[in-house]
Design a protein around this motif. Structure first.
Motif, short mmCIF file in Angstrom:
data_model
loop_
_atom_site.label_atom_id
_atom_site.label_comp_id
_atom_site.label_asym_id
_atom_site.label_seq_id
_atom_site.Cartn_x
_atom_site.Cartn_y
_atom_site.Cartn_z
N PHE A 138 -29.83 0.80 18.06
CA PHE A 138 -30.68 0.90 19.33
C PHE A 138 -31.17 3.14 19.45
O PHE A 138 -30.42 2.95 18.62
CB PHE A 138 -29.33 0.47 19.86
N PRO A 139 -31.42 2.83 20.25
CA PRO A 139 -31.54 4.00 21.16
C PRO A 139 -30.44 4.53 21.93
O PRO A 139 -29.96 3.94 21.96
CB PRO A 139 -33.15 4.18 21.83
N SER A 140 -30.33 5.55 22.36
CA SER A 140 -29.23 6.41 22.93
C SER A 140 -29.65 5.95 24.19
O SER A 140 -28.02 6.08 25.15
CB SER A 140 -29.23 7.22 22.91
N GLU A 141 -30.56 5.57 24.92
CA GLU A 141 -29.95 5.43 26.75
C GLU A 141 -30.41 3.32 26.77
O GLU A 141 -30.09 2.63 25.36
CB GLU A 141 -31.78 6.13 27.25
N LYS A 142 -30.66 3.09 27.86
CA LYS A 142 -30.73 1.12 28.33
C LYS A 142 -31.87 1.08 28.35
O LYS A 142 -32.93 1.39 28.18
CB LYS A 142 -29.72 2.00 29.47
N ILE A 143 -32.12 0.18 27.71
CA ILE A 143 -33.03 -0.49 27.44
C ILE A 143 -33.61 -1.81 28.34
O ILE A 143 -32.09 -2.63 29.08
CB ILE A 143 -32.90 -1.14 25.56
N GLN A 144 -35.02 -1.84 28.61
CA GLN A 144 -35.26 -3.04 29.89
C GLN A 144 -36.30 -4.71 29.24
O GLN A 144 -36.28 -3.70 27.68
CB GLN A 144 -36.12 -2.35 30.86
N ILE A 145 -35.43 -5.41 29.73
CA ILE A 145 -36.68 -7.10 28.83
C ILE A 145 -38.10 -6.47 28.29
O ILE A 145 -38.28 -6.23 29.44
CB ILE A 145 -36.19 -7.94 29.66
N GLY A 146 -38.34 -5.77 27.66
CA GLY A 146 -39.93 -6.28 27.12
C GLY A 146 -39.74 -4.76 26.47
O GLY A 146 -41.49 -4.10 26.39
N GLN A 147 -39.31 -3.39 26.32
CA GLN A 147 -39.09 -2.81 25.48
C GLN A 147 -39.13 -2.55 24.03
O GLN A 147 -38.35 -3.87 24.33
CB GLN A 147 -38.04 -2.06 26.50
N SER A 148 -39.83 -1.88 23.35
CA SER A 148 -39.48 -1.67 22.12
C SER A 148 -39.09 -0.16 22.33
O SER A 148 -39.13 0.73 22.44
CB SER A 148 -41.46 -2.04 21.52
N TRP A 149 -38.89 -0.45 20.80
CA TRP A 149 -38.47 0.93 19.82
C TRP A 149 -38.65 0.98 18.42
O TRP A 149 -39.02 -0.39 17.84
CB TRP A 149 -36.91 1.67 20.80
N GLN A 150 -38.75 1.78 17.80
CA GLN A 150 -38.60 2.39 16.62
C GLN A 150 -37.52 2.53 15.91
O GLN A 150 -36.68 4.02 15.93
CB GLN A 150 -39.93 2.65 15.40
N ALA A 151 -36.53 2.53 14.85
CA ALA A 151 -35.96 2.82 13.96
C ALA A 151 -35.62 2.50 12.51
O ALA A 151 -36.26 2.10 11.83
CB ALA A 151 -34.34 2.59 14.44
N GLU A 152 -35.22 4.31 11.57
CA GLU A 152 -35.53 3.98 10.63
C GLU A 152 -34.79 3.63 9.73
O GLU A 152 -33.25 2.71 9.97
CB GLU A 152 -36.04 5.35 9.61
N GLY A 153 -34.33 2.73 8.27
CA GLY A 153 -34.00 1.63 7.25
C GLY A 153 -34.04 1.02 6.52
O GLY A 153 -34.68 2.49 5.82
N LEU A 154 -33.20 1.19 5.60
CA LEU A 154 -33.55 0.99 3.41
C LEU A 154 -33.08 -0.49 2.80
O LEU A 154 -31.88 -1.61 4.08
CB LEU A 154 -32.42 2.24 3.83
N GLU A 155 -33.81 -1.01 2.72
CA GLU A 155 -33.78 -2.32 1.54
C GLU A 155 -33.38 -1.45 0.65
O GLU A 155 -33.87 -0.50 0.27
CB GLU A 155 -34.77 -3.11 1.45
N VAL A 156 -31.69 -2.14 0.48
CA VAL A 156 -31.55 -1.88 -1.15
C VAL A 156 -31.14 -3.67 -1.80
O VAL A 156 -30.33 -3.95 -1.66
CB VAL A 156 -30.33 -1.57 -1.13
N HIS A 157 -31.01 -3.16 -3.61
CA HIS A 157 -31.55 -4.03 -3.90
C HIS A 157 -30.65 -3.85 -5.23
O HIS A 157 -31.11 -3.10 -5.65
CB HIS A 157 -33.29 -4.89 -4.24
#
Length: 425
Positions: A138-157
């Motif tokens: 999640f971002p550090s600020e408040k989010i309203q309905i309809g808002q989008s954001w991006q963040a990094e992740g990792l798939e591990v197998h």
């Protein structure tokens, strides 16, 4: 000049504004999504995955995986990060060659890791777990309905066997999140520690849509040397239902696809759907609960039921449990005993593990099979009597490998023929 009637109307609308404005103001401000727990909090996450595996375009298997994680917050850092101990268990049933209705206890692993308030993991003690990291973030600020954001992740197998790899297959991705809606649902809150009351209340869940795809090319041997892994691509689409009262996921739905290729030109495709839920639980593994349960069973006139603390939780050992000779069919007297035990188990919401044990008679393989089938018989009885759903009760058999008495006497063998029910932490 304002008449009294208009004044009253103005006063009414002023009061209405005073009460309603905070609601609309809160809605306009948005929601701050964070993982916030306190030291000692514990929660269980059970997910069911239905997967089809294809090898070179042909269906190889249909499998149901059950993943259970049990996490305890060991500490809270100054920045709010949580130090977690997480125990993982995975079991699987082939849906082509169905292995049975109850879930056998599977492979276990334990991992320590840190999680920031926004959901990011760091300093994980395992290279292979968790399988998907930093979702949700999640971002550090408040989010309203309809808002989008991006963040990094990792798939591990874990592809050590499939591709003769020494390391975990780790593929980074960028996930897109959208806070799409809210829903109100009814929930039933169960109480532990012998409280029989329950209450139904409504709660608001916040819906977050997540999508990401990933790609990795290893044709140059850049990432994984001395392996036959050539590349992978895939995607995942999730719908997360977030509970702001608990600062935790309530449940989620997911669909995914993973395609892998080796240097010999073979293709491996995994299509799947999963669903999961997160439930908080209270640790019951205390000497005080041992004493309470022993007194309860004594009042119920239940002989040969012993209670003890164990590694996985509080264990009820039902010694000399009676089945028909050399079978897993419970005698009527034992069904009545299990009904009474079931009433006690209903007072806890923790998952259950049923373990079967045998005396040292017959071959080792026969003893193992009989212990497994007797554990399944007890679990089936508990499921049929609504003590637990089939996804919150697991079984295993230990054969005659863990005797509690000598097998040289009939009395000892009688004690060794037992079933244990563990209320798991």
């Amino acid at each position: 000049m304002i008449t009294k009637k208009i004044k009253k109307q103005l006063n009414f609308f002023t009061l209405l504004f005073v009460f309603i404005f905070p609601f609309f103001s809160q809605q306009n401000e948005g929601i701050l999504f964070q993982f916030v727990h306190k030291k000692g909090d514990a929660f269980s996450h059970v997910s069911t995955v239905y997967e089809e595996a294809f090898f070179n375009g042909r269906l190889n298997n249909k499998t149901e995986f059950i993943n259970r994680t049990s996490s305890t917050v060991l500490d809270i850092l100054e920045d709010g990060s949580e130090y977690l101990q997480t125990d993982y268990m995975t079991t699987q049933n082939s849906l082509i060659q169905h292995t049975g209705d109850t879930l056998s206890w599977g492979e276990e692993n334990s991992v320590n890791l840190y999680r920031r308030k926004n959901g990011e993991f760091y300093n994980c003690s395992s290279d292979f777990l968790p399988t998907v990291r930093n979702v949700p973030s999640f971002p550090s600020e408040k989010i309203q309905i309809g808002q989008s954001w991006q963040a990094e992740g990792l798939e591990v197998h874990d592809c050590r066997e499939l591709f003769q790899m020494n390391d975990a297959l780790s593929i980074p991705f960028t996930a897109t999140y959208t806070y799409s809606d809210t829903i109100t649902v009814n929930s039933t809150e169960n109480h532990n520690n012998f409280e029989k009351n329950s209450k139904t209340e409504s709660k608001t869940l916040h819906i977050i849509d997540v999508y990401y795809n990933f790609f990795q090319d290893n044709t140059s041997g850049q990432y994984y040397k001395n392996s036959n892994f050539a590349g992978a691509r895939g995607y995942a689409k999730q719908k997360i239902y977030w509970d702001t009262q608990k600062n935790e996921i309530d449940h989620f739905l997911e669909e995914f696809q993973i395609k892998m290729v080796d240097f010999y030109g073979n293709t491996y495709v995994f299509n799947g759907k999963s669903q999961g839920e997160v439930t908080g639980f209270t640790s019951v593994n205390s000497q005080a609960n041992v004493k309470k349960l022993q007194e309860t069973f004594k009042n119920y006139n239940l002989d040969n039921v012993n209670v003890s603390q164990g590694e996985k939780g509080l264990t009820l050992s039902i010694e000399n449990i009676q089945f028909e000779p050399d079978s897993d069919k419970l005698l009527p007297s034992e069904q009545k005993k299990l009904q009474k035990i079931g009433e006690v188990l209903k007072q806890f919401n923790n998952d259950l593990l049923v373990t079967g044990h045998c005396a040292e008679r017959g071959t080792e393989s026969a003893r193992q099979a009989l212990s497994e089938s007797r554990a399944k018989s007890v679990a089936d009885f508990l499921i049929k009597n609504n003590i637990r759903s089939e996804y919150h009760i697991f079984t295993q058999g230990k054969g005659s490998t863990q005797p509690v008495a000598s097998n040289a006497t009939e009395e000892g063998r009688s004690r060794n023929r037992r079933v244990e029910i563990t209320i798991m932490d």
